[in-house]
Design a protein around this motif. Sequence first.
Motif, PDB file in Angstrom:
ATOM      1  N   MET A   4     138.626  40.710 -18.391  1.00 14.75           N
ATOM      2  CA  MET A   4     137.852  40.987 -17.186  1.00 14.75           C
ATOM      3  C   MET A   4     137.130  42.320 -17.318  1.00 14.75           C
ATOM      4  N   GLN A   5     136.040  42.463 -16.588  1.00 15.06           N
ATOM      5  CA  GLN A   5     135.242  43.674 -16.674  1.00 15.06           C
ATOM      6  C   GLN A   5     134.951  44.200 -15.265  1.00 15.06           C
ATOM      7  N   ALA A   6     134.703  45.512 -15.199  1.00 13.15           N
ATOM      8  CA  ALA A   6     134.360  46.141 -13.926  1.00 13.15           C
ATOM      9  C   ALA A   6     133.560  47.398 -14.222  1.00 13.15           C
ATOM     10  N   GLU A   7     132.945  47.950 -13.198  1.00 12.57           N
ATOM     11  CA  GLU A   7     132.295  49.250 -13.347  1.00 12.57           C
ATOM     12  C   GLU A   7     132.809  50.179 -12.253  1.00 12.57           C
ATOM     13  N   PHE A   8     133.237  51.359 -12.666  1.00 12.90           N
ATOM     14  CA  PHE A   8     133.721  52.362 -11.720  1.00 12.90           C
ATOM     15  C   PHE A   8     132.652  53.426 -11.543  1.00 12.90           C
ATOM     16  N   THR A   9     132.531  53.911 -10.324  1.00  8.98           N
ATOM     17  CA  THR A   9     131.544  54.933 -10.009  1.00  8.98           C
ATOM     18  C   THR A   9     132.260  56.224  -9.615  1.00  8.98           C
ATOM     19  N   THR A  28     142.553  58.059 -12.351  1.00  7.24           N
ATOM     20  CA  THR A  28     143.665  57.247 -12.869  1.00  7.24           C
ATOM     21  C   THR A  28     144.074  56.161 -11.882  1.00  7.24           C
ATOM     22  N   SER A  29     144.152  56.503 -10.605  1.00  4.99           N
ATOM     23  CA  SER A  29     144.676  55.536  -9.636  1.00  4.99           C
ATOM     24  C   SER A  29     143.730  54.345  -9.472  1.00  4.99           C
ATOM     25  N   ASP A  30     142.429  54.580  -9.587  1.00  4.09           N
ATOM     26  CA  ASP A  30     141.482  53.455  -9.539  1.00  4.09           C
ATOM     27  C   ASP A  30     141.757  52.477 -10.685  1.00  4.09           C
ATOM     28  N   ILE A  31     142.027  53.021 -11.853  1.00  2.00           N
ATOM     29  CA  ILE A  31     142.290  52.179 -13.031  1.00  2.00           C
ATOM     30  C   ILE A  31     143.622  51.443 -12.872  1.00  2.00           C
ATOM     31  N   ARG A  32     144.649  52.174 -12.412  1.00  4.87           N
ATOM     32  CA  ARG A  32     145.961  51.536 -12.215  1.00  4.87           C
ATOM     33  C   ARG A  32     145.860  50.376 -11.221  1.00  4.87           C
ATOM     34  N   ASP A  33     145.133  50.590 -10.139  1.00  5.46           N
ATOM     35  CA  ASP A  33     144.992  49.528  -9.122  1.00  5.46           C
ATOM     36  C   ASP A  33     144.293  48.299  -9.713  1.00  5.46           C
ATOM     37  N   TRP A  34     143.261  48.537 -10.470  1.00  6.63           N
ATOM     38  CA  TRP A  34     142.486  47.441 -11.048  1.00  6.63           C
ATOM     39  C   TRP A  34     143.340  46.625 -12.012  1.00  6.63           C
ATOM     40  N   LEU A  35     144.139  47.319 -12.844  1.00  9.67           N
ATOM     41  CA  LEU A  35     144.969  46.640 -13.843  1.00  9.67           C
ATOM     42  C   LEU A  35     146.154  45.924 -13.211  1.00  9.67           C
ATOM     43  N   SER A  36     146.729  46.522 -12.172  1.00 13.67           N
ATOM     44  CA  SER A  36     147.974  45.955 -11.624  1.00 13.67           C
ATOM     45  C   SER A  36     147.739  44.584 -11.006  1.00 13.67           C
ATOM     46  N   ALA A  37     146.506  44.348 -10.544  1.00 14.85           N
ATOM     47  CA  ALA A  37     146.198  43.038  -9.959  1.00 14.85           C
ATOM     48  C   ALA A  37     146.416  41.912 -10.969  1.00 14.85           C
ATOM     49  N   SER A  38     146.156  42.197 -12.255  1.00 14.85           N
ATOM     50  CA  SER A  38     146.313  41.147 -13.273  1.00 14.85           C
ATOM     51  C   SER A  38     147.779  40.979 -13.671  1.00 14.85           C
ATOM     52  N   GLY A  39     148.496  42.087 -13.804  1.00 16.37           N
ATOM     53  CA  GLY A  39     149.889  42.019 -14.233  1.00 16.37           C
ATOM     54  C   GLY A  39     150.075  41.594 -15.677  1.00 16.37           C
ATOM     55  N   ALA A  40     148.992  41.537 -16.439  1.00 24.23           N
ATOM     56  CA  ALA A  40     149.049  40.988 -17.799  1.00 24.23           C
ATOM     57  C   ALA A  40     149.201  42.075 -18.860  1.00 24.23           C
ATOM     58  N   ASP A  41     149.525  41.656 -20.086  1.00 23.22           N
ATOM     59  CA  ASP A  41     149.463  42.518 -21.263  1.00 23.22           C
ATOM     60  C   ASP A  41     148.040  42.496 -21.804  1.00 23.22           C
ATOM     61  N   LEU A  92     144.582  45.154 -23.529  1.00 23.89           N
ATOM     62  CA  LEU A  92     144.023  46.443 -23.925  1.00 23.89           C
ATOM     63  C   LEU A  92     142.960  46.853 -22.915  1.00 23.89           C
ATOM     64  N   LEU A  93     143.103  48.061 -22.377  1.00 25.41           N
ATOM     65  CA  LEU A  93     142.102  48.640 -21.486  1.00 25.41           C
ATOM     66  C   LEU A  93     141.132  49.481 -22.298  1.00 25.41           C
ATOM     67  N   THR A  94     139.836  49.288 -22.077  1.00 21.55           N
ATOM     68  CA  THR A  94     138.842  50.166 -22.687  1.00 21.55           C
ATOM     69  C   THR A  94     137.896  50.673 -21.616  1.00 21.55           C
ATOM     70  N   LEU A  95     137.660  51.983 -21.625  1.00 21.43           N
ATOM     71  CA  LEU A  95     136.715  52.611 -20.704  1.00 21.43           C
ATOM     72  C   LEU A  95     135.558  53.182 -21.513  1.00 21.43           C
ATOM     73  N   PHE A  96     134.359  53.079 -20.961  1.00 19.37           N
ATOM     74  CA  PHE A  96     133.159  53.548 -21.652  1.00 19.37           C
ATOM     75  C   PHE A  96     132.232  54.192 -20.629  1.00 19.37           C
ATOM     76  N   ALA A 126     134.429  49.250 -17.608  1.00 18.08           N
ATOM     77  CA  ALA A 126     135.818  48.991 -17.973  1.00 18.08           C
ATOM     78  C   ALA A 126     135.967  47.571 -18.473  1.00 18.08           C
ATOM     79  N   HIS A 127     136.760  47.411 -19.529  1.00 17.81           N
ATOM     80  CA  HIS A 127     137.050  46.102 -20.101  1.00 17.81           C
ATOM     81  C   HIS A 127     138.556  45.959 -20.235  1.00 17.81           C
ATOM     82  N   PHE A 128     139.091  44.818 -19.813  1.00 12.41           N
ATOM     83  CA  PHE A 128     140.510  44.532 -20.020  1.00 12.41           C
ATOM     84  C   PHE A 128     140.640  43.124 -20.570  1.00 12.41           C
TER      85      PHE A 128
END
Lengths: 137, 137, 137
Positions: free
Chosen positions: B1-6, B18-31, B33-37, B134-136
Amino acid sequence: MQAEFTIETRGQGLYEFTSDIRDWLSASGADGLLTLFVRHTSCSLLIQENADPEVQTDLQAFFSRLVPPSDHPSMSYLKHTYEGPDDMPAHIKAAMMPVSLSVPVLSGRPALGTWQGIYLFEHRTAPHVRRVAAHFG
Amino acid sequence: MQAEFTIETRGQGLYEFTSDIRDWLSASGADGLLTLFVRHTSCSLLIQENADPEVQTDLQAFFSRLVPPSDHPSMSYLKHTYEGPDDMPAHIKAAMMPVSLSVPVLSGRPALGTWQGIYLFEHRTAPHVRRVAAHFG
Amino acid sequence: MQAEFTIETRGQGLYEFTSDIRDWLSASGADGLLTLFVRHTSCSLLIQENADPEVQTDLQAFFSRLVPPSDHPSMSYLKHTYEGPDDMPAHIKAAMMPVSLSVPVLSGRPALGTWQGIYLFEHRTAPHVRRVAAHFG
């Protein structure tokens, strides 16, 4: 797949762990992408020449001069000093050098060049146990 | 999944998200790789200590001294100055610090160490709206 | 999918290869993550401004001053010098700037900002053939 590698350091310098990574990847034999991430803010990950050990001592010497200990007169403006004179310089070096590295993998072999090794670069003077999170997929 | 943070910045310094990223990832609950650019050439992404705010001000102070504004006598050789004295130093800092970061994720939780936070490091003096892709997966 | 890109350099400086990457990605048209990895320890990968060429010459000028050739008096402590005065400074710059870069991709298009180009930054003075491993998945 994921794993965590542990590297025990004994003061500032480069610690190679290429063979640990090669062993871990070769078990899969697959194509993919290797990513390493160091879970600390006072050391770095480096891919550097593994032929002449003087490259490693020269790297350490350069960065020690570029970012001197906080008790050096030129660094008197630093405020985060309570863990010792090597504390804040370690954070600065950790900002200048990679916290994460990604390497394509073909048939379980990372696409490292002939002279490339994977290192943890320890920036603190005391011994530390460093953890590197690895992802392959 | 992908997103853009402002991230809206108000001058040079570190902005934690950090908390924006944690919130976004926790919704999936999956294993995975997170990449930010970061989609700009005058700011950086950093993973740094989030315990003592003096680390952040010291980082900013160090890099401001290492790469002074282009109207400083030591920087008189710089040519790309028409956007102001903070313009070219921002590009230089953006070359020295990460434009992309990758972090393994387990069960929707990034493998950040205890003291690691994710920051945008703004190198320009004027306010900016910064976009981080962001890419996960 | 994986590929290897070859970049022929003619001395120190930045060499753009954004269009090669765009062409390779557009054939797939897919979403994913692009990762580039340079298989050498004396050059770097950079994402930098592609509008004003003076940014590139200023970057080169800054890093040449920050890390002078090893025959400069200030660098007399360096030991790894047998390949010439540009040898060890190249390794140092390769430690300070990225060996790998990752960029999210949407519908075959990398999420580069308007002014971002992808460059190989050559740190050696002699011509070299540089290989960049690419992974998209």
